[in-house]
Design a protein around this motif. Sequence first.
Motif, mmCIF file in Angstrom:
data_model
loop_
_atom_site.group_PDB
_atom_site.id
_atom_site.type_symbol
_atom_site.label_atom_id
_atom_site.label_comp_id
_atom_site.label_asym_id
_atom_site.label_seq_id
_atom_site.Cartn_x
_atom_site.Cartn_y
_atom_site.Cartn_z
ATOM 1 N N VAL A 141 12.090 24.875 15.469
ATOM 2 C CA VAL A 141 12.174 23.408 15.609
ATOM 3 C C VAL A 141 10.560 23.119 14.881
ATOM 4 O O VAL A 141 10.655 21.877 14.285
ATOM 5 N N LEU A 142 9.748 23.900 15.154
ATOM 6 C CA LEU A 142 8.380 23.272 14.535
ATOM 7 C C LEU A 142 8.001 23.988 13.188
ATOM 8 O O LEU A 142 6.957 24.092 12.568
ATOM 9 N N HIS A 143 9.189 24.647 12.520
ATOM 10 C CA HIS A 143 8.850 25.237 11.202
ATOM 11 C C HIS A 143 8.337 23.998 10.302
ATOM 12 O O HIS A 143 8.979 22.977 10.035
ATOM 13 N N ARG A 144 7.282 24.358 9.646
ATOM 14 C CA ARG A 144 6.529 23.482 8.544
ATOM 15 C C ARG A 144 6.009 22.302 9.211
ATOM 16 O O ARG A 144 5.478 21.417 8.348
ATOM 17 N N VAL A 145 5.782 22.209 10.547
ATOM 18 C CA VAL A 145 5.157 21.288 11.107
ATOM 19 C C VAL A 145 3.598 21.669 11.292
ATOM 20 O O VAL A 145 3.260 22.694 11.658
ATOM 21 N N LEU A 146 2.621 20.818 10.824
ATOM 22 C CA LEU A 146 1.044 21.162 10.601
ATOM 23 C C LEU A 146 0.793 20.705 12.052
ATOM 24 O O LEU A 146 0.413 19.588 12.436
ATOM 25 N N ALA A 147 0.792 21.669 13.241
ATOM 26 C CA ALA A 147 0.491 21.638 14.529
ATOM 27 C C ALA A 147 -0.900 21.087 14.715
ATOM 28 O O ALA A 147 -1.129 20.738 15.830
ATOM 29 N N ASP A 148 -1.935 21.357 13.779
ATOM 30 C CA ASP A 148 -3.115 20.884 13.750
ATOM 31 C C ASP A 148 -3.350 19.564 13.460
ATOM 32 O O ASP A 148 -4.434 18.983 13.707
ATOM 33 N N LEU A 149 -2.430 18.952 12.954
ATOM 34 C CA LEU A 149 -2.547 17.564 12.667
ATOM 35 C C LEU A 149 -1.542 16.516 13.471
ATOM 36 O O LEU A 149 -1.919 15.461 13.872
ATOM 37 N N ALA A 150 -0.353 17.089 13.888
ATOM 38 C CA ALA A 150 0.431 16.329 14.549
ATOM 39 C C ALA A 150 0.567 16.975 16.186
ATOM 40 O O ALA A 150 0.983 17.977 16.278
ATOM 41 N N PRO A 151 0.303 16.374 17.033
ATOM 42 C CA PRO A 151 0.157 16.911 18.286
ATOM 43 C C PRO A 151 1.776 17.003 18.831
ATOM 44 O O PRO A 151 2.551 16.350 18.519
ATOM 45 N N VAL A 152 1.838 18.173 19.674
ATOM 46 C CA VAL A 152 3.140 18.497 20.380
ATOM 47 C C VAL A 152 3.075 18.563 21.629
ATOM 48 O O VAL A 152 2.261 19.131 22.236
ATOM 49 N N THR A 153 3.917 17.726 22.329
ATOM 50 C CA THR A 153 3.991 17.670 23.964
ATOM 51 C C THR A 153 5.152 18.444 24.313
ATOM 52 O O THR A 153 6.437 17.927 23.711
ATOM 53 N N LEU A 154 5.250 19.431 25.152
ATOM 54 C CA LEU A 154 6.269 19.991 25.504
ATOM 55 C C LEU A 154 6.976 19.268 26.723
ATOM 56 O O LEU A 154 6.341 18.813 27.496
ATOM 57 N N ASP A 155 8.194 19.584 26.903
ATOM 58 C CA ASP A 155 9.068 18.902 28.112
ATOM 59 C C ASP A 155 10.210 20.298 28.463
ATOM 60 O O ASP A 155 11.065 20.310 27.858
ATOM 61 N N ALA A 156 9.486 21.208 29.090
ATOM 62 C CA ALA A 156 10.079 22.324 29.505
ATOM 63 C C ALA A 156 10.480 22.688 30.803
ATOM 64 O O ALA A 156 9.792 24.000 31.324
ATOM 65 N N SER A 157 11.083 22.122 31.635
ATOM 66 C CA SER A 157 11.373 21.905 32.974
ATOM 67 C C SER A 157 11.738 23.408 33.457
ATOM 68 O O SER A 157 11.165 23.974 34.424
ATOM 69 N N HIS A 158 12.653 24.227 32.922
ATOM 70 C CA HIS A 158 13.243 25.413 33.286
ATOM 71 C C HIS A 158 12.324 26.460 33.008
ATOM 72 O O HIS A 158 12.478 27.555 33.637
ATOM 73 N N GLU A 159 11.586 26.146 31.941
ATOM 74 C CA GLU A 159 10.859 27.788 31.645
ATOM 75 C C GLU A 159 9.369 27.040 31.025
ATOM 76 O O GLU A 159 8.999 27.384 29.875
#
Length: 604
Positions: A141-159
């Motif tokens: 899902v995050l392939h090629r996403v520059l995670a140091d520039l674009a914050p990522v918030t997880l929503d992972a209730s089950h795990e």
Amino acid sequence: MTDVEGGLAEPAELEPEQGSLRLASPDDQHDAAAWEAATAAVLRKARRLGEDDPDSAVWDELTRTTLDGIAVAPIGTRDSLADLATSGRPTRTGDWDIRSWVFGPDAEAANEAVLVDLENGATSLWVELGRGLVATDLATVLHRVLADLAPVTLDASHEPVAAARALLAVLDDQGVDGHPGTNLGADPVGAHLRHGLDVDAGLDALADVARLALEHGILGVVVDATALHDRGATDAQELGYAIATGAAYLRVLTAAGLSLEEALGLVEFRLAATDEQFPTIAKLRAARRLWARVVELSGGNADVAGMRQHVVTSRPMLSKYDPWVNMLRGTVAAFAAGAGGAEAVTVVPFDITLGVPDALGRRVARNTSSLLISESHVARVADPAGGSYAVERLTDDLARVAWEELGRIEAASYDGRSGVLAALADGSLLGRVEEAAAVRAGEVATRRRPLTGLTEFPHLAEALPERAGEPDPVRRHGAAFEALRDDPAAAPVFLATLGPVAAHTARATFASNLLAAGGIAVEVAGPTDGVEAVLAAYDGQPVACLAGTDAAYAEWGADVVAALREAGATHVIIAGRPIDGVDDSAAMGVDALAFLTRTREALA
């Protein structure tokens, strides 16, 4: 609990130097009495006030009451702020974060959507696992996403722990630390409320995720109050739940060895924005006020540990039918979120009610915020609603009612639990929410709370856009009407319009729209100028509806009813007040759901 008043910001300056804010000529100054007189004249023309009613009656006529029992006046006055301590002002400076919502069912498709969003205006991601996506899909899902520039918030209730580790692995593979706004997204109470997951196991995981977040200098906890909003909660109930859950997480984290400052630095709140713009603005301001008070009572520094707000446009307010109207609802809600000071805003795609949003739905969603920021310049002003008499009053009233709700939640005790865990376990919180939802449902049923395109101005012949995947599972406010539309009536209603067009148009239009809201088509006869003309147009439909003036009903309505029955009509309706011989009637304020159900039964 301690009173909400303590520790709040100093009262705002309510009395500027006389004349310093005048934008018009000295002759263009009016007092409340002048406004009352002008407004009363309009209401009398609309027959909402009688000739003998005093001008001051406009306040009662135009003031509405929220589901929390808060009066919302038509305009604010300086008197509204007498002895009022204002607070909860936004702390965001500059543009809000345009947060794109991403969910299953396919990881590669999600990655494609993510990249398009980030290349075209989105500035962060909210990645939901559990609807086809799992923790191991995050690398895709995050392939090629520059995670140091674009914050990522997880929503992972089950795990939650597995997802947190998977996201950190993505950061390690990229060789970056991650944006400070990245959030591992642990929310065990929300997961329990939304999915029925074990809350004790979730609280154990909360501490594990929090430690991982601390190690990497990112956020780790989300208080997702939209989980209660989606069940029908009022604004005050949503706020009470949010603050109670946030307090519960602080207790768990400090008990696990984190300092209060460390725990406060990990938490972000997710709140809902609706198309009721002023209550939404007030809600976000009240939320900051309430959280500041809790932080102070906990021994923290409220100026440093402010509330981070991720605001999501309401899902229950959307409609499956005439989904294009959802764009308007989302725009108003996004405006309110931005004006209310949200740090991040997610506009829910207009087509989520039909399935997985396509490229158009996602583009409109992200562009809504982009246009508000770049073209409407809503983010240029730190607190656009600041100083508004109406908004300041509404903020204060809502904060007080929400504090009372927080007190009820905190006072709950059940099976060794306390606070929000007890209030959920004993059913008291959800019981209050269900009561409020029932009141709202009644307002929708009587169309006092209109839903454009569904309960008002429905279009039976519309062709809905097609979307793959399952529609959003959240129960919408108009679900009962949507169910009727999903199963159109087998036969139309014969609509007999009595008299000339000018005489019957208003009631014929009212009746046609009302019936269409229940999936019932009409076959119109008219204008008709007598019983014979009505019978000539009648084609054996089991249900007939008369639409005309009261004078026409009095003159020949009874004869029309008798003739229709003799010709085969088994159920006769009249638009307006009932007359002798009819089976049912429909006028403004009718319980539309009940009326439509009776009519459909007669058609069957």
